[in-house]
Design a protein around this motif. Structure first.
Motif, PDB file in Angstrom:
ATOM      1  N   ALA A 102       0.850  -0.918  -0.190  1.00 57.53           N
ATOM      2  CA  ALA A 102      -0.061   0.091   0.280  1.00 57.53           C
ATOM      3  C   ALA A 102       0.592   0.904  -0.187  1.00 57.53           C
ATOM      4  CB  ALA A 102      -0.756   0.447   1.137  1.00 57.53           C
ATOM      5  N   GLY A 103       0.853   1.926  -0.436  1.00 56.37           N
ATOM      6  CA  GLY A 103       1.790   3.375  -0.902  1.00 56.37           C
ATOM      7  C   GLY A 103       2.372   3.327  -2.286  1.00 56.37           C
ATOM      8  N   ARG A 104       2.702   2.513  -2.274  1.00 56.31           N
ATOM      9  CA  ARG A 104       4.293   2.423  -2.877  1.00 56.31           C
ATOM     10  C   ARG A 104       3.886   2.645  -4.538  1.00 56.31           C
ATOM     11  NH1 ARG A 104       8.568  -0.255   0.150  1.00 56.31           N
ATOM     12  NH2 ARG A 104       8.062  -1.702   1.765  1.00 56.31           N
ATOM     13  N   PRO A 105       4.776   3.518  -5.627  1.00 54.67           N
ATOM     14  CA  PRO A 105       4.707   3.646  -6.201  1.00 54.67           C
ATOM     15  C   PRO A 105       4.605   2.884  -7.329  1.00 54.67           C
ATOM     16  CG  PRO A 105       6.760   5.064  -5.503  1.00 54.67           C
ATOM     17  CD  PRO A 105       6.164   3.998  -4.414  1.00 54.67           C
ATOM     18  N   VAL A 106       3.756   2.459  -8.285  1.00 54.44           N
ATOM     19  CA  VAL A 106       3.606   1.308  -8.480  1.00 54.44           C
ATOM     20  C   VAL A 106       3.781   1.450  -9.806  1.00 54.44           C
ATOM     21  CG1 VAL A 106       2.623  -0.929  -8.903  1.00 54.44           C
ATOM     22  CG2 VAL A 106       3.453  -1.272  -7.510  1.00 54.44           C
ATOM     23  N   GLN A 115      -4.864  -0.032  -3.063  1.00 53.29           N
ATOM     24  CA  GLN A 115      -3.710   1.057  -2.263  1.00 53.29           C
ATOM     25  C   GLN A 115      -2.888   1.592  -2.278  1.00 53.29           C
ATOM     26  OE1 GLN A 115      -4.465  -1.663   0.961  1.00 53.29           O
ATOM     27  NE2 GLN A 115      -4.678  -3.272  -0.355  1.00 53.29           N
ATOM     28  N   VAL A 116      -1.886   0.787  -3.650  1.00 59.28           N
ATOM     29  CA  VAL A 116      -0.622   1.702  -4.071  1.00 59.28           C
ATOM     30  C   VAL A 116      -0.881   2.801  -4.819  1.00 59.28           C
ATOM     31  CG1 VAL A 116      -0.296  -0.501  -4.517  1.00 59.28           C
ATOM     32  CG2 VAL A 116      -0.582   0.638  -6.393  1.00 59.28           C
ATOM     33  N   GLU A 117      -0.088   3.558  -5.149  1.00 58.06           N
ATOM     34  CA  GLU A 117       0.751   4.995  -5.685  1.00 58.06           C
ATOM     35  C   GLU A 117       1.138   4.220  -7.009  1.00 58.06           C
ATOM     36  OE1 GLU A 117       3.537   7.586  -4.689  1.00 58.06           O
ATOM     37  OE2 GLU A 117       3.153   8.781  -6.297  1.00 58.06           O
ATOM     38  N   LEU A 118      -0.173   4.312  -8.263  1.00 60.37           N
ATOM     39  CA  LEU A 118      -0.517   4.298  -8.988  1.00 60.37           C
ATOM     40  C   LEU A 118       0.112   5.071 -10.040  1.00 60.37           C
ATOM     41  CD1 LEU A 118      -1.196   1.266 -11.108  1.00 60.37           C
ATOM     42  CD2 LEU A 118      -3.497   2.791 -11.515  1.00 60.37           C
ATOM     43  N   VAL A 119       1.528   5.014 -10.547  1.00 58.29           N
ATOM     44  CA  VAL A 119       2.052   6.424 -11.465  1.00 58.29           C
ATOM     45  C   VAL A 119       1.551   5.844 -13.234  1.00 58.29           C
ATOM     46  CG1 VAL A 119       3.545   6.749  -9.732  1.00 58.29           C
ATOM     47  CG2 VAL A 119       4.244   5.277 -11.705  1.00 58.29           C
ATOM     48  N   GLY A 120       1.183   4.459 -13.892  1.00 52.81           N
ATOM     49  CA  GLY A 120       0.931   4.029 -14.474  1.00 52.81           C
ATOM     50  C   GLY A 120       0.666   3.101 -15.249  1.00 52.81           C
TER      51      GLY A 120
END
Ligand SMILES: Cc1cc2nc3c(=O)[nH]c(=O)nc-3n(C[C@H](O)[C@H](O)[C@H](O)COP(=O)(O)O)c2cc1C
Length: 168
Positions: free
Chosen positions: A72-76, A104-109
């Protein structure tokens, strides 16, 4: 910046995309099957790849991984392969289901491309009572040979841009 590229694959197509992504990024990087990933500690960005599978959602190991509390919260950034052609209307819905699995993640793309549907799976799906399953199984022909060189080049470029955007 340290980047992990990890993936789930059943028939090897998502692995090809993972390798293209790995090739497209520079810097400190690692390529691993998801089953071999213990933790995301120490990575600034993780690319997570998987095929769309039954019930039009991410392959189960990837869905489970993306819901792990420590993720959770990790850039993915997600990369997704699917048997259906890009113009199948339902594909948008399935891609949204995949993105929701990563809520839940930090969705970056998100990147997606077609990956050839196995002959065995096609035969099974053509016998389905669900007409949506039959409809997209019929689009198999458009996916033969996918991911092709163009899709892999697109994956390489997307990965490079995604990492570049994190660095800046
Ligand atoms: C059990 C199973 C279910 C699948 N379900 C879907 C689906 O719902 N939608 C879709 O577009 N493709 C579906 N596919 C096709 C795969 O997503 C596609 O062929 C993918 O590229 C396979 O990736 P892999 O070679 O890395 O396993 C399914 C494939 C399998 C084996």
């Amino acid at each position: 910046m340290r980047t992990l590229v990890t993936y789930v694959t059943r028939t090897g197509h998502t692995r090809k995309v993972a390798e293209a992504i790995f090739d497209g990024i520079t810097g400190d990087k690692e390529l691993k099957e998801l089953a071999d990933v213990d933790s995301l500690d120490g990575y600034d960005l993780t690319f997570v790849g998987f095929p769309i599978e039954e019930r039009f959602s991410p392959a189960e190991p990837a869905a489970t991984f993306l819901r792990r509390p420590e993720v959770a919260g990790r850039p993915v950034a997600l990369f997704i392969t699917h048997g259906a052609s890009d113009d199948l209307p339902e594909l948008r819905v399935w891609l949204n289901t995949c993105a929701a699995a990563a809520s839940q993640v930090e969705l970056v793309g998100v990147f997606h491309c077609q990956g050839e549907l196995s002959e065995q799976m096609t035969q099974k799906m053509l016998l389905s009572k669900d007409e949506r399953v039959v409809a997209w199984a019929r689009t198999r022909e458009s996916g033969i040979g996918q991911p092709d060189a163009t899709s892999l080049q697109r994956a390489r470029r997307w990965a490079s841009e995604t990492v570049g955007a994190r660095r800046s």
